[in-house]
Design an enzyme around this catalytic site. Structure first.
Site, PDB file in Angstrom:
ATOM      1  N   ARG A  40     -13.198  -0.412  10.831  1.00 50.80           N
ATOM      2  CA  ARG A  40     -13.372  -1.689  10.128  1.00 50.80           C
ATOM      3  C   ARG A  40     -13.207  -2.865  11.097  1.00 50.80           C
ATOM      4  O   ARG A  40     -13.965  -3.822  11.042  1.00 50.80           O
ATOM      5  CB  ARG A  40     -12.367  -1.793   8.967  1.00 50.80           C
ATOM      6  CG  ARG A  40     -12.825  -1.029   7.728  1.00 50.80           C
ATOM      7  CD  ARG A  40     -11.716  -0.967   6.676  1.00 50.80           C
ATOM      8  NE  ARG A  40     -10.693   0.019   7.048  1.00 50.80           N
ATOM      9  CZ  ARG A  40      -9.399  -0.111   6.805  1.00 50.80           C
ATOM     10  NH1 ARG A  40      -8.945  -1.170   6.193  1.00 50.80           N
ATOM     11  NH2 ARG A  40      -8.560   0.839   7.175  1.00 50.80           N
ATOM     12  N   HIS A  82       0.691   8.175   4.387  1.00 47.69           N
ATOM     13  CA  HIS A  82       0.511   8.001   5.824  1.00 47.69           C
ATOM     14  C   HIS A  82       1.813   7.770   6.575  1.00 47.69           C
ATOM     15  O   HIS A  82       2.104   8.465   7.533  1.00 47.69           O
ATOM     16  CB  HIS A  82      -0.445   6.824   6.054  1.00 47.69           C
ATOM     17  CG  HIS A  82      -0.839   6.653   7.479  1.00 47.69           C
ATOM     18  ND1 HIS A  82      -1.361   7.694   8.224  1.00 47.69           N
ATOM     19  CD2 HIS A  82      -0.789   5.589   8.313  1.00 47.69           C
ATOM     20  CE1 HIS A  82      -1.618   7.251   9.454  1.00 47.69           C
ATOM     21  NE2 HIS A  82      -1.262   5.986   9.526  1.00 47.69           N
ATOM     22  N   HIS A  83       2.597   6.796   6.136  1.00 53.30           N
ATOM     23  CA  HIS A  83       3.769   6.417   6.938  1.00 53.30           C
ATOM     24  C   HIS A  83       4.944   6.151   6.013  1.00 53.30           C
ATOM     25  O   HIS A  83       4.791   5.499   4.987  1.00 53.30           O
ATOM     26  CB  HIS A  83       3.437   5.153   7.745  1.00 53.30           C
ATOM     27  CG  HIS A  83       4.474   4.786   8.763  1.00 53.30           C
ATOM     28  ND1 HIS A  83       4.388   5.158  10.088  1.00 53.30           N
ATOM     29  CD2 HIS A  83       5.634   4.097   8.647  1.00 53.30           C
ATOM     30  CE1 HIS A  83       5.436   4.702  10.751  1.00 53.30           C
ATOM     31  NE2 HIS A  83       6.213   4.059   9.901  1.00 53.30           N
ATOM     32  N   ARG A 128      -2.888  -2.548   4.657  1.00 44.89           N
ATOM     33  CA  ARG A 128      -3.151  -1.209   4.128  1.00 44.89           C
ATOM     34  C   ARG A 128      -2.822  -1.068   2.649  1.00 44.89           C
ATOM     35  O   ARG A 128      -3.537  -0.387   1.911  1.00 44.89           O
ATOM     36  CB  ARG A 128      -2.346  -0.191   4.929  1.00 44.89           C
ATOM     37  CG  ARG A 128      -2.900  -0.037   6.319  1.00 44.89           C
ATOM     38  CD  ARG A 128      -2.060   0.864   7.164  1.00 44.89           C
ATOM     39  NE  ARG A 128      -2.778   1.112   8.414  1.00 44.89           N
ATOM     40  CZ  ARG A 128      -2.286   1.822   9.413  1.00 44.89           C
ATOM     41  NH1 ARG A 128      -1.078   2.353   9.319  1.00 44.89           N
ATOM     42  NH2 ARG A 128      -3.000   2.020  10.498  1.00 44.89           N
ATOM     43  N   GLU A 158      -8.569   2.567  11.318  1.00 43.89           N
ATOM     44  CA  GLU A 158      -8.782   1.181  10.921  1.00 43.89           C
ATOM     45  C   GLU A 158      -9.678   0.453  11.923  1.00 43.89           C
ATOM     46  O   GLU A 158     -10.321  -0.542  11.588  1.00 43.89           O
ATOM     47  CB  GLU A 158      -7.402   0.511  10.899  1.00 43.89           C
ATOM     48  CG  GLU A 158      -7.184  -0.447   9.813  1.00 43.89           C
ATOM     49  CD  GLU A 158      -5.685  -0.682   9.611  1.00 43.89           C
ATOM     50  OE1 GLU A 158      -4.910   0.297   9.618  1.00 43.89           O
ATOM     51  OE2 GLU A 158      -5.302  -1.836   9.450  1.00 43.89           O
ATOM     52  N   HIS A 208      -2.547   5.261   3.713  1.00 43.00           N
ATOM     53  CA  HIS A 208      -3.611   4.738   4.574  1.00 43.00           C
ATOM     54  C   HIS A 208      -4.875   4.719   3.724  1.00 43.00           C
ATOM     55  O   HIS A 208      -5.204   5.719   3.088  1.00 43.00           O
ATOM     56  CB  HIS A 208      -3.792   5.628   5.802  1.00 43.00           C
ATOM     57  CG  HIS A 208      -4.696   5.009   6.843  1.00 43.00           C
ATOM     58  ND1 HIS A 208      -6.039   4.821   6.621  1.00 43.00           N
ATOM     59  CD2 HIS A 208      -4.438   4.520   8.068  1.00 43.00           C
ATOM     60  CE1 HIS A 208      -6.562   4.242   7.697  1.00 43.00           C
ATOM     61  NE2 HIS A 208      -5.614   4.051   8.587  1.00 43.00           N
ATOM     62  N   ARG A 251       3.503  -1.239   6.719  1.00 44.17           N
ATOM     63  CA  ARG A 251       3.336  -1.293   8.166  1.00 44.17           C
ATOM     64  C   ARG A 251       1.945  -1.768   8.545  1.00 44.17           C
ATOM     65  O   ARG A 251       0.948  -1.333   7.968  1.00 44.17           O
ATOM     66  CB  ARG A 251       3.589   0.089   8.800  1.00 44.17           C
ATOM     67  CG  ARG A 251       3.377   0.065  10.303  1.00 44.17           C
ATOM     68  CD  ARG A 251       3.833   1.331  10.956  1.00 44.17           C
ATOM     69  NE  ARG A 251       3.010   2.490  10.633  1.00 44.17           N
ATOM     70  CZ  ARG A 251       1.804   2.735  11.140  1.00 44.17           C
ATOM     71  NH1 ARG A 251       1.234   1.895  11.977  1.00 44.17           N
ATOM     72  NH2 ARG A 251       1.147   3.836  10.807  1.00 44.17           N
TER      73      ARG A 251
END
Ligand code: ADP
Length: 448
Positions: free
Chosen positions: A258, A381-382, A279, A255, A242, A421
């Site tokens: 932004r 992050h993911h 990302r 996010e 991220h 993602r």
């Protein structure tokens, strides 16, 4: 002592609880096991919202969108590595899943944006509340109302099986007791492995030393306990950072900041990318700036818009100033550079066009004191990859066959997000496929 039930679900995050609620509503008995002393896993940390198309809320606001456009954005964002069949389910069932959640008590009528989307479709919690805590409130009430049995501090250490059929789980509880829960179906909803530094660097060595936004329990236990069933894994090396995480303390800045109007600048006070890029692209751009970090800059209007952002202020994460000059001084970045950047950016907003970086939305000029800044860098992050499933969330083995009685949903699975993602797609993933798993496992149990 051994127990038995119709369906045992491993993990009480958003995917596991969506499955538990759906299966219970189908009239079968469920036991959920959760290794933490609380529910929610990484779902507790989800901030941006839930992507869905085409909902009545988008229609009311005059936003043009469709499941097909959502499909295209998700495939493009994932570098076309996603399994298109799964993405069709994700996008096609997104709107009805918003209404399903609302029937359970959620409020998802507010809409914002995240990176990589060509229409505003990120449905937020009430008053911009972070989506994860909002949905966990809703799920927790349902667990109580429906009398769903959740065994906390109970870790699944093995999946029981006979003749390639899942028949339950073996668990350890915090008192050191080990016992079996026999079941007609097992749903794996254990989340990802973003807190397991060893596994992360095994699959993606360049992430050595990176921080993580993940809860400590996101260790990828499922990858180990499904090994003997020869479960197939997809996209396992696809691990997302991220882009906007506060270094050292690992606090993620949503996010949505932004999306609502913040810009990203480097130490020269200069913008360097469309802030609403995906990302992976924004992460890479930040890492190529001097010092490998960047600064989010925004004004009071952005703070007032979203309660999740107010929280960052209350938590002392933001540097506050009464002018852009003072902000640059406090952040120790180039004063003239930042002043010039903000003036130029405000002109772009007025003209609704960003000739430098082609930023896809330009919601607000940065004009209203106080002004805010926060230093950010990418963090793990993911984990996009994981267990291979088909459209019915049945788990697939390396020979391409389903393993009877075994289902998986949520971050533990691979294929939905491909190589990257899109922000706001995790909540859609866990609720759409969590429901699917609950429904299909319940139907299979009833037909036995
Ligand atoms: P998702 O978003 O896919 O629902 P979450 O991270 O929100 O994933 O939830 C996964 C949950 O599963 C977490 O609460 C985590 O603690 C739990 N979990 C992970 N491994 C195990 C395990 N071996 N046994 C029981 N619970 C587990």
């Amino acid at each position: 002592e051994d127990a038995s039930t119709d369906i045992v679900i491993i993990g009480a995050g958003g995917a596991g609880l969506s499955a538990a609620i759906e299966a219970t509503n189908q009239g079968v008995k469920v036991i959920v096991v959760e290794k933490n002393g609380f529910m929610g896993g990484n779902t507790n940390y989800a901030t941006a919202g839930m992507n869905a198309a085409y909902t009545k809320y988008q229609e009311e606001k005059g936003i043009k969108d469709s499941p097909e456009l959502f499909f295209e954005d998700t495939m493009k964002g994932g570098h076309e590595k996603n399994n298109p069949e799964l993405v069709k389910v994700l996008t096609g069932e997104s709107a009805e899943t918003i209404y399903w959640l609302e029937d359970l008590g959620a409020k998802l009528s507010e809409i914002g944006a995240t990176g990589g989307q060509s229409a505003d479709r990120t449905h937020k919690g009430p008053e911009g509340m972070a989506i994860g805590p909002h949905l966990m409130d809703v799920f927790t009430k349902q667990v109580e109302n429906l009398g769903i049995e959740v065994r906390l501090n109970t870790k699944a250490v093995d999946i029981l099986s006979e003749d390639n059929k899942a028949t339950g789980v073996k668990v350890d509880n915090k008192d050191g007791n080990t016992y079996n829960i026999n079941a007609k179906a097992v749903i794996i909803a254990t989340g990802g492995f973003g807190a397991n530094a060893e596994l992360v660097t095994k699959y993606k060595p360049e992430l050595e030393g990176f921080g993580t936004t993940n809860q400590p329990g996101a260790t990828g236990d499922a990858l180990v306990i499904t090994e003997k069933l020869d479960v197939d894994l997809v996209d396992i090396k696809e691990i997302q950072t991220h882009p906007t995480v506060v270094p050292k303390i690992n606090e993620l800045i949503t996010e949505g900041v932004r999306g609502d109007g913040a810009i990203l600048v480097n130490r020269e006070g200069k913008r360097f990318i469309d802030e609403l890029e995906t990302r992976d692209t924004v992460s890479k751009a930040i890492l190529s700036q001097d010092g490998k970090t960047a600064f989010l800059v925004f004004d009071q209007q952005v703070v007032d818009k979203t309660s999740a952002i107010k929280k960052y202020k209350d938590a002392g994460l933001l540097t506050e100033a009464s002018s852009i000059k003072e902000l640059a001084e406090k952040l120790k970045i180039d004063v003239n550079g930042l002043e010039e950047t903000v003036n130029t950016y405000n002109e772009y907003v007025k003209k609704k066009e960003d000739p430098e970086f082609d930023r896809r939305t330009l919601p607000l000029e940065i004009t209203k004191a106080s002004f805010y800044g926060v230093e950010v860098a990418p963090a793990i992050h993911h984990t996009m990859g994981g267990i291979k499933i088909n459209n019915n969330t049945e788990v697939i083995n390396k020979s391409g066959n389903i393993i009877e009685g075994l289902y998986a949903a949520g971050e533990v699975t691979g294929g939905v997000h491909g190589g990257n993602r899109i922000g706001g797609n995790a909540i859609t993933d866990i609720t759409v496929f969590g429901r699917t798993a609950g429904k299909n496992a319940a139907t299979a149990v009833k037909n036995k």
